[in-house]
Enzyme design. Structure first.
Site, PDB file in Angstrom:
ATOM      1  N   PRO A 112       0.662  -1.200   0.063  1.00  0.00           N
ATOM      2  CA  PRO A 112       0.055  -0.065  -0.090  1.00  0.00           C
ATOM      3  C   PRO A 112       0.595   1.143  -0.082  1.00  0.00           C
ATOM      4  CG  PRO A 112       0.082  -0.907   2.172  1.00  0.00           C
ATOM      5  CD  PRO A 112       1.185  -1.997   1.515  1.00  0.00           C
ATOM      6  N   GLY A 113       2.066   1.273  -0.229  1.00  0.00           N
ATOM      7  CA  GLY A 113       2.905   2.621  -0.479  1.00  0.00           C
ATOM      8  C   GLY A 113       3.815   2.896   0.726  1.00  0.00           C
ATOM      9  N   GLY A 114       3.815   2.067   1.559  1.00  0.00           N
ATOM     10  CA  GLY A 114       4.590   2.569   2.764  1.00  0.00           C
ATOM     11  C   GLY A 114       6.080   2.959   2.143  1.00  0.00           C
ATOM     12  N   LYS A 115       6.767   1.868   1.569  1.00  0.00           N
ATOM     13  CA  LYS A 115       8.005   2.332   1.059  1.00  0.00           C
ATOM     14  C   LYS A 115       8.253   3.225   0.062  1.00  0.00           C
ATOM     15  CE  LYS A 115       9.541  -2.132   2.863  1.00  0.00           C
ATOM     16  NZ  LYS A 115       8.022  -2.611   3.346  1.00  0.00           N
ATOM     17  N   ASP A 176      10.206  -5.196  -2.484  1.00  0.00           N
ATOM     18  CA  ASP A 176       9.606  -5.837  -1.120  1.00  0.00           C
ATOM     19  C   ASP A 176       8.715  -6.778  -1.494  1.00  0.00           C
ATOM     20  OD1 ASP A 176       9.044  -5.487   1.508  1.00  0.00           O
ATOM     21  OD2 ASP A 176       7.633  -4.156   1.239  1.00  0.00           O
ATOM     22  N   CYS A 229       9.017  -9.836   4.956  1.00  0.00           N
ATOM     23  CA  CYS A 229       8.662  -9.862   6.234  1.00  0.00           C
ATOM     24  C   CYS A 229       8.628 -11.240   6.852  1.00  0.00           C
ATOM     25  CB  CYS A 229       7.620  -8.757   6.700  1.00  0.00           C
ATOM     26  SG  CYS A 229       6.129  -9.325   5.575  1.00  0.00           S
TER      27      CYS A 229
END
Ligand SMILES: C[S@@+](CC[C@H](N)C(=O)[O-])C[C@H]1O[C@@H](n2cnc3c(N)ncnc32)[C@H](O)[C@@H]1O
Length: 301
Positions: A112-115, A176, A229
């Site tokens: 969802p765009g965190g990185k 990721d 993760c």
């Protein structure tokens, strides 16, 4: 839970503390979005509401720990895009990538765009980020994150990462990849596939293709971060070992980082390329966050 993680006893240091840490709630980590504001302003705004932030990661002034009972998604500062709730270890991946201003970046698996938004912040909205996400249903949360946080240098694409077209090459690639997510145990307890399932085998095959494609999309002297993760070496060191066996890639050792543990060179009687020790493992009893694996890879000049 014990059964799920028991096979990792042989390589996770201080395994009993690791198991204990899985029972503790995840801390509330926030990234201050420098594209819109400054840490000092956010600290002051929240202090006025009786919310006190603590610095969360040595050497970085935008990552903070908020009180455990805070729901950051309900704050005005969230809607204004001043803060982004994000796992500390997830933020560390973008810090390791260290994209330069005015460079070209490919985020192979972006939603969802965190990185993506953190990378945009590190580039101060310069250059260009291609934020790729296969699943169109996940483009809405991705676009929402990018627009809320004021990201102006990203375009969205929807290719399978392992087949991303080779027409352009990039200074930086963030890979990721989708994974079994064991490191998210404290966040959402399973169910996770077992190590032997067909699902996991197919995922590992996809991860190998993604790391190769990510590397092939790098310019000479370009940098890629491969991250998951999960703790499972099949999805981590074994995938990096596969890259090292198939391409002239260089692994940049991730040492001198607080809380980091080295990659493991052997799993289930299989020896990997010794360079995988230079990858980094994050465990929740060493760094109080989501479990993570990261490898920083360079393409030679
Ligand atoms: C670990 S998540 C990415 C998280 C994201 N990097 C962040 O920091 O917010 C992996 C993402 O890859 C997407 N995905 C799954 N298979 C893919 C594929 N073959 N190609 C590209 N993206 C894929 C998933 O939908 C998911 O959004």
């Amino acid at each position: 839970m014990m059964r799920l993680f028991e096979e990792y006893r042989e390589f996770i240091p201080d395994f009993d503390s690791f198991l204990e840490s899985l029972e503790r709630p995840l801390p509330n980590h926030l990234r201050v979005n420098r594209l819109k504001t400054s840490p000092a302003s956010v600290i002051a705004l929240l202090q006025n509401k009786g919310i006190f932030l603590k610095p969360a990661y040595i050497g970085n002034d935008t990552l903070y720990e908020a009180p455990r009972d805070l729901l950051p998604g309900r704050l005005l500062e969230y809607f204004l895009g001043y803060i982004h709730p994000q796992a500390l270890t997830s933020c560390v991946a973008s810090l390791f990538l260290a994209p330069r201003a005015n460079s070209t970046v490919l985020d192979l698996c972006a939603a969802p765009g965190g990185k993506t938004s953190h990378v945009a912040q590190l580039m101060a909205n310069t250059g260009i980020i291609v934020a790729n996400e296969l699943h169109l249903r996940r483009h809405a949360p991705l676009s929402h994150t990018l627009s809320r946080l004021g990201v102006l240098n990203a375009v969205l694409t929807a290719y399978p990462a392992q087949e991303f077209p080779l027409r352009e090459s990039f200074d930086f690639v963030m890979a990721d990849v989708p994974c079994s997510g064991e490191g998210r145990w404290r966040f959402s307890r399973g169910p996770y596939s077992t190590a032997e399932s067909k699902y996991r085998t197919a995922m590992v095959e996809a991860q190998k293709k993604m790391i190769l494609r990510g590397f092939d999309l790098l310019r000479k002297e370009g940098t890629m971060v491969y991250s998951t993760c999960t703790y499972n070496p099949e999805e981590n060191e074994k995938v990096v070992d596969f890259l090292l066996g198939h391409r002239d890639a260089e692994l940049v050792p991730l040492d001198n980082v607080p809380g980091i543990e080295p990659g493991i060179p052997r799993w289930r009687k299989e020896n990997f390329d010794g360079r995988v020790r230079g990858a980094g493992r994050f465990y929740p009893h060493r760094i109080d966050s989501v479990g993570f694996f990261m490898a920083k890879i360079c393409r030679r000049g």
